[in-house]
Design a protein around this motif. Structure first.
Motif, PDB file in Angstrom:
ATOM      1  N   ILE A 215     -32.801 103.933   8.439  1.00 48.16           N
ATOM      2  CA  ILE A 215     -31.535 104.201   7.751  1.00 48.16           C
ATOM      3  C   ILE A 215     -30.380 103.576   8.514  1.00 48.16           C
ATOM      4  O   ILE A 215     -29.516 102.911   7.925  1.00 48.16           O
ATOM      5  CB  ILE A 215     -31.334 105.718   7.549  1.00 48.16           C
ATOM      6  N   GLN A 216     -30.352 103.736   9.817  1.00 43.63           N
ATOM      7  CA  GLN A 216     -29.262 103.168  10.619  1.00 43.63           C
ATOM      8  C   GLN A 216     -29.281 101.640  10.573  1.00 43.63           C
ATOM      9  O   GLN A 216     -28.224 101.007  10.536  1.00 43.63           O
ATOM     10  CB  GLN A 216     -29.335 103.678  12.061  1.00 43.63           C
ATOM     11  N   GLN A 217     -30.470 101.046  10.557  1.00 41.79           N
ATOM     12  CA  GLN A 217     -30.561  99.581  10.472  1.00 41.79           C
ATOM     13  C   GLN A 217     -30.019  99.081   9.132  1.00 41.79           C
ATOM     14  O   GLN A 217     -29.252  98.122   9.090  1.00 41.79           O
ATOM     15  CB  GLN A 217     -32.006  99.128  10.660  1.00 41.79           C
ATOM     16  N   HIS A 218     -30.420  99.729   8.046  1.00 42.12           N
ATOM     17  CA  HIS A 218     -29.928  99.330   6.725  1.00 42.12           C
ATOM     18  C   HIS A 218     -28.430  99.573   6.605  1.00 42.12           C
ATOM     19  O   HIS A 218     -27.710  98.760   6.017  1.00 42.12           O
ATOM     20  CB  HIS A 218     -30.676 100.079   5.616  1.00 42.12           C
ATOM     21  N   LEU A 219     -27.974 100.662   7.161  1.00 44.29           N
ATOM     22  CA  LEU A 219     -26.550 100.981   7.129  1.00 44.29           C
ATOM     23  C   LEU A 219     -25.743  99.932   7.903  1.00 44.29           C
ATOM     24  O   LEU A 219     -24.713  99.463   7.427  1.00 44.29           O
ATOM     25  CB  LEU A 219     -26.313 102.385   7.700  1.00 44.29           C
ATOM     26  N   ALA A 220     -26.234  99.534   9.060  1.00 41.88           N
ATOM     27  CA  ALA A 220     -25.547  98.519   9.863  1.00 41.88           C
ATOM     28  C   ALA A 220     -25.490  97.185   9.112  1.00 41.88           C
ATOM     29  O   ALA A 220     -24.458  96.499   9.130  1.00 41.88           O
ATOM     30  CB  ALA A 220     -26.246  98.335  11.209  1.00 41.88           C
TER      31      ALA A 220
END
Length: 99
Positions: free
Chosen positions: A83-88
């Motif tokens: 989730i954090q990777q996609h959000l970034a």
């Protein structure tokens, strides 16, 4: 003179996207639990950008938002790293698109 209604809508999308970018940056700093109000906000923003991004000339924003929404709503949607990777990636793409 004929006014282009799509151009008006595109400007409205861009204005709204600036606010959504600010919200995404704030949410990126938080640990988002599932389910939670913040998780629901993130899903809502990703869904909105996924649907409208390509329509108004930002296909990469749409793609990144779709990938984030998919990660957030997957049965195993608790994978904080993904989730954090996609959000970034979505934040970076929005920053580039809105620059």
């Amino acid at each position: 003179m004929i006014e282009d209604p799509i151009a008006r809508l595109r400007l409205r999308f861009i204005e709204r996207a600036h606010g959504q970018l600010a919200a995404l940056k704030t949410l990126a700093d938080d640990q988002i639990a599932v389910p939670s109000e913040k998780h629901a906000d993130l899903v809502r923003i990703a869904h909105s950008l996924s649907g409208a991004g390509g329509t108004f000339g930002f296909p990469e924003v749409s793609r990144c938002a779709f990938e984030l929404e998919t990660a957030l709503t997957a049965p195993d949607g608790k994978d904080q790293v993904a989730i954090q990777q996609h959000l970034a990636r979505l934040i970076a793409e929005l920053e580039s698109a809105l620059a």
